[in-house]
Scaffold this active site. Structure first.
Site, PDB file in Angstrom:
ATOM      1  N   GLN A  38      14.920  26.524  32.500  1.00  0.00           N
ATOM      2  CA  GLN A  38      14.428  25.749  33.633  1.00  0.00           C
ATOM      3  C   GLN A  38      15.571  24.969  34.277  1.00  0.00           C
ATOM      4  O   GLN A  38      16.677  24.910  33.735  1.00  0.00           O
ATOM      5  CB  GLN A  38      13.362  24.755  33.158  1.00  0.00           C
ATOM      6  CG  GLN A  38      13.871  23.795  32.087  1.00  0.00           C
ATOM      7  CD  GLN A  38      12.784  23.159  31.275  1.00  0.00           C
ATOM      8  OE1 GLN A  38      11.632  23.113  31.681  1.00  0.00           O
ATOM      9  NE2 GLN A  38      13.128  22.654  30.099  1.00  0.00           N
TER      10      GLN A  38
ATOM     11  N   HIS B  76       4.979   7.488  26.040  1.00  0.00           N
ATOM     12  CA  HIS B  76       5.321   7.903  24.683  1.00  0.00           C
ATOM     13  C   HIS B  76       4.674   7.026  23.623  1.00  0.00           C
ATOM     14  O   HIS B  76       4.355   7.518  22.525  1.00  0.00           O
ATOM     15  CB  HIS B  76       6.846   7.946  24.530  1.00  0.00           C
ATOM     16  CG  HIS B  76       7.475   9.085  25.279  1.00  0.00           C
ATOM     17  ND1 HIS B  76       8.056   8.931  26.514  1.00  0.00           N
ATOM     18  CD2 HIS B  76       7.575  10.409  24.971  1.00  0.00           C
ATOM     19  CE1 HIS B  76       8.503  10.097  26.937  1.00  0.00           C
ATOM     20  NE2 HIS B  76       8.213  11.004  26.035  1.00  0.00           N
TER      21      HIS B  76
ATOM     22  N   ASP C 161      10.245  29.116  20.818  1.00  0.00           N
ATOM     23  CA  ASP C 161       8.951  28.928  21.462  1.00  0.00           C
ATOM     24  C   ASP C 161       7.959  28.378  20.442  1.00  0.00           C
ATOM     25  O   ASP C 161       7.852  28.882  19.314  1.00  0.00           O
ATOM     26  CB  ASP C 161       8.452  30.262  22.015  1.00  0.00           C
ATOM     27  CG  ASP C 161       7.033  30.178  22.530  1.00  0.00           C
ATOM     28  OD1 ASP C 161       6.809  29.472  23.518  1.00  0.00           O
ATOM     29  OD2 ASP C 161       6.146  30.808  21.910  1.00  0.00           O
TER      30      ASP C 161
ATOM     31  N   ASP D 116       3.975  17.479  22.739  1.00  0.00           N
ATOM     32  CA  ASP D 116       4.525  16.865  23.957  1.00  0.00           C
ATOM     33  C   ASP D 116       5.018  18.000  24.850  1.00  0.00           C
ATOM     34  O   ASP D 116       6.214  18.232  24.990  1.00  0.00           O
ATOM     35  CB  ASP D 116       5.663  15.920  23.575  1.00  0.00           C
ATOM     36  CG  ASP D 116       6.157  15.107  24.756  1.00  0.00           C
ATOM     37  OD1 ASP D 116       5.462  15.066  25.781  1.00  0.00           O
ATOM     38  OD2 ASP D 116       7.260  14.533  24.655  1.00  0.00           O
TER      39      ASP D 116
END
Length: 546
Positions: free
Chosen positions: A275, A307, A383, A402
């Site tokens: 990304q 968080h 992953d 998260d």
């Protein structure tokens, strides 16, 4: 069967059915035309993939953007093919004009789309739909021009040497499909990683212009009058000059556009294998913001609220072994490390570039408390879904998911029933799972779909939400700002194996959160419950519901 010498309908332009006057042998000329078909098909598919990729990045929801681009482009190709029937009498000149136009439109499409998004994306109102409208316009224009190629090339190849229409179509489509294969492979493996979307599109346009111009002005120049030859030559040179100028200025353009998107305070911008990662602020007292593929992932003003709400409710109870799925920025690990009873934290993050940045960037590493320097933190670059399939069972007291927003297409498998089933398998007997489930107020159906999916995987759930006050916070995958007046919030679901909901509270011992209290947590739980949507089906790998 198509009769090649059938009389033309009334009003149709006369066809130049005689053999083309070539400077090479017919076999060589035929090969050159098929080579041109190959190159043009490769360029056409690159334009298509570039629009899909850029629209998915800028607008979000890759499935929708791919469907829009493909459907509009295929429809336009049919219209372009019909329209080109009237140009067969001047096939060589028409094909040269089509390729020059296609090179210009396709080559500049990425820059134009990015410019509109960067400088008008925050205007709101009608301008909020500007990138979508321009995407449809480019898909339509490129499709029309690609569709016009086929009948013109069919006429050119038949004028070199007549053959039965079936054989000519077979040759033409074979070259076209092989070219599409090369273009389809070149885009993700060569153009995108080495040149980027903007330069890759400009280079593709230049190749397209050279191939089309060389074919017409080199092979069929004797079929053109002096004036058409000069017009085509000057048009192609102008297109190449424009594309070359844009390529020279593309770095400056990208820097200015990025500053417009991120309010001019870009400190780090890098394209990892996964990304685009952008850091803004973090110096001279400015809050640090982290953007992943253009989406605000960490807002310096509010990241503590996010968080703390994500981590602390899950740490009530045993928490010696913690698993963090995602969270490559290190901020969730920072909160977990505040508990002295934590013996080991495993972070499973797909993006190695983000992990390096979280370790080495002064601003981000300071914000995460240098979490990756703690010996208790162990990192795996993989992953999360694939890692869970091979993870040992009953290992972790706490699992913190998260992960990117569930509304982003590539993230849907990480919010599926199968994913939560794998997560349940790695939890210890009294373990707890907490999930960031997207905004509650803006997209309640998505939030409650996550909750329903977790229940379907065998969890009891306790949903809650926390308000976010950063005005730059983008709650979902849609990049347009000002489109919604709903409160900015984060939604979470705390879960435990079994049918009973886990208690939603803060532990009596341990670190005290800076922004979260037992009273505010109870209020947040009631606020989330007030938005409940019943009867929402679970999301699975083969039937995503987000």
């Amino acid at each position: 069967m198509i009769e090649p010498h059938a009389p033309a309908p009334p009003g149709a332009p006369p066809l130049r059915s005689g053999p083309a006057r070539l400077s090479v042998r017919p076999g060589t000329g035929r090969f050159l035309v098929l080579a041109g078909v190959f190159v043009c098909a490769a360029c056409g598919l690159v334009y298509e993939l570039e629009l899909v990729a850029l629209a998915s990045y800028l607008i979000g929801d890759s499935v929708t953007q791919a469907s829009v681009v493909l459907s509009v482009m295929v429809f336009a190709m049919g219209i372009g093919s019909l329209a080109a029937k009237r140009l067969r009498g001047h096939a060589a000149a028409a094909f040269g004009a089509v390729e020059a136009g296609l090179a210009l439109v396709g080559g500049c499409s990425a820059m134009a789309l990015y410019a509109l998004f960067a400088w008008t994306g925050d205007w709101g109102g009608l301008w909020a739909s500007g990138p979508r409208c321009l995407l449809v316009a480019f898909s339509l224009a490129i499709g029309l021009l690609i569709g016009a190629e086929v009948p013109l090339l069919m006429e050119l190849i038949q004028r070199i040497r007549r053959q039965d229409p079936g054989g000519a179509v077979a040759d033409l489509f074979a070259a076209d499909y092989v070219g599409a294969l090369v273009g389809g492979l070149a885009f993700p493996f060569l153009l995108l990683p080495f040149l980027g979307q903007l330069t890759g599109a400009l280079l593709t346009g230049a190749v397209n212009a050279v191939a089309g111009g060389a074919l017409v002005l080199g092979l069929f120049r004797r079929d053109l009058g002096r004036r058409p030859r000069w017009v085509l030559l000057l048009a192609n040179l102008a297109v190449l000059a424009l594309l070359a100028a844009a390529a020279v200025l593309v770095d400056d353009f990208e820097r200015l556009a990025r500053q417009a998107v991120y309010d001019g305070d870009v400190r780090v911008a890098l394209q990892t294998e996964v990304q685009e990662v952008v850091l803004t602020g973090g110096t001279r007292g400015h809050p640090l913001d982290l953007y992943l593929d253009g989406r605000l992932r960490v807002g310096g003003r509010d990241e503590g609220r996010y968080h703390e709400a994500l981590v602390h409710p899950a740490m009530t109870g045993p928490h010696a072994r913690v698993l963090i799925l995602g969270g490559g920025d290190g901020l969730a690990a920072r909160e977990a490390l505040r508990y002295p009873g934590v013996r080991r934290i495993d972070v499973v993050e797909l993006d190695a570039g983000l992990l390096r940045l979280a370790r080495r960037d002064p601003g981000l590493s300071a914000l995460n408390g240098h979490a990756y320097g703690d010996a208790r933190v162990h990192v795996t670059t993989e992953d999360a879904f694939g890692w869970l399939r091979g993870a040992p069972t009953g290992t972790y007291d706490v699992v913190i998911a998260d992960l990117p927003d569930p509304g982003i297409t590539v993230s849907t498998k990480l919010y599926s029933e199968e994913f939560y089933g794998l997560t349940r398998r790695v939890l210890a007997e009294h373990g707890r799972l907490v999930v960031h489930a997207g905004p509650v107020a803006a997209r309640p159906r998505v939030f409650w779909t996550v909750e329903a999916t977790m229940r379907a995987a065998g969890f009891g759930t306790a949903p809650y939400r926390v308000l976010g006050h950063d005005p730059g916070f983008k709650a979902g995958p849609d990049r347009s700002v000002g489109a919604s007046r709903t409160p900015h919030d984060w939604g979470f679901v705390l879960a435990a194996p079994g049918s009973a909901a886990p208690p939603l509270r803060l532990g009596p011992v341990g670190p005290r959160p800076r922004t979260l209290t037992p009273q505010s947590l109870a209020v947040d739980a009631r606020a989330a419950a007030g938005t409940r949507i019943t009867g929402v089906p679970a999301s699975t790998l083969v039937h995503p519901r987000y």
